[in-house]
Design an enzyme around this catalytic site. Sequence first.
Site, short mmCIF file in Angstrom:
data_model
loop_
_atom_site.label_atom_id
_atom_site.label_comp_id
_atom_site.label_asym_id
_atom_site.label_seq_id
_atom_site.Cartn_x
_atom_site.Cartn_y
_atom_site.Cartn_z
N PRO A 2 0.83 -1.21 0.00
CA PRO A 2 0.00 0.00 0.00
C PRO A 2 0.86 1.26 0.00
CG PRO A 2 -0.81 -1.59 1.60
CD PRO A 2 0.51 -2.11 1.12
N GLU A 3 0.59 2.17 -0.93
CA GLU A 3 1.33 3.42 -1.02
C GLU A 3 0.44 4.56 -0.51
OE1 GLU A 3 3.25 3.92 -4.81
OE2 GLU A 3 3.93 1.84 -4.86
N LYS A 58 3.13 7.25 4.79
CA LYS A 58 2.31 6.04 4.72
C LYS A 58 1.93 5.52 6.11
CE LYS A 58 5.12 3.85 1.80
NZ LYS A 58 5.59 2.81 0.85
N ARG A 260 14.27 -2.20 -7.72
CA ARG A 260 12.85 -2.22 -8.07
C ARG A 260 12.68 -2.23 -9.59
NH1 ARG A 260 9.28 -0.56 -3.98
NH2 ARG A 260 10.29 0.16 -2.07
#
Length: 270
Positions: A2-3, A58, A260
Amino acid sequence: MPELPEVETTRRGIAPHLVGQRVSRVVVRDRRLRWPIPEDLDVRLSGQCIVSVERRAKYLLINAEVGTLISHLGMSGNLRLVELGLPAAKHEHVDIELESGLMLRYTDPRRFGAMLWSLDPLNHELLIRLGPEPLTDLFDGERLFQLSRGRSMAVKPFIMDNAVVVGVGNIYATEALFAAGIDPRREAGGISRARYLKLAIEIKRVLAAAIEQGGTTLRDFIGGDGQPGYFQQELFVYGRGGQPCKVCGTELREVKLGQRASVFCPKCQR
């Protein structure tokens, strides 16, 4: 993971049901998250009224009359409201029971999230060094330009650095760079002021649009109401390596940047 848009979606979903409600009990079934849940969390939070629910980067900050519960969803966690007494399933580690008859349930299959307690949350070691929020006036292209001078790192990990700006995770960095026409591999220090001004605008636009759509559900994210997000339908490049660009038709390339995956269009992004 979740961002920022997913965390903000969760905040907006749970806040109306928490603010003004009194906590009757906290049930912790498994304390083993990224950092152990405090053993006295039930004692600290029970009997208190929830004053507000905020977000910093976050992290969700559930503010009580005295003290704040700092929550992070980790890689696969979620917070949702359920009816009091609903039996817990596997990976449902914490219930915050409310006198209203609802409870806030924390689920985290991979246990990379967090639930911590602080009397001074903004000065907590996890939050004190964070950069500005991207959707505020404290963040703009001039900040990106000034902080990037002399930096040889690629622009994508640069804008994902929480000391530069918070909440620009992999999905939204990828999408914002595409929208701004910037190759994610370019050196941060070699990008002009004008292009950073454009990039900051696109970061704000992409994040705001994702929040409006309830975030991005790629695997198991659900909001506070148990519903998935829909922004994945708007993605131009993220997760589309090898597919044609939606703008020009060129095959999208995928490379590794900062451990990434990063997808970009070699024609649209320079």
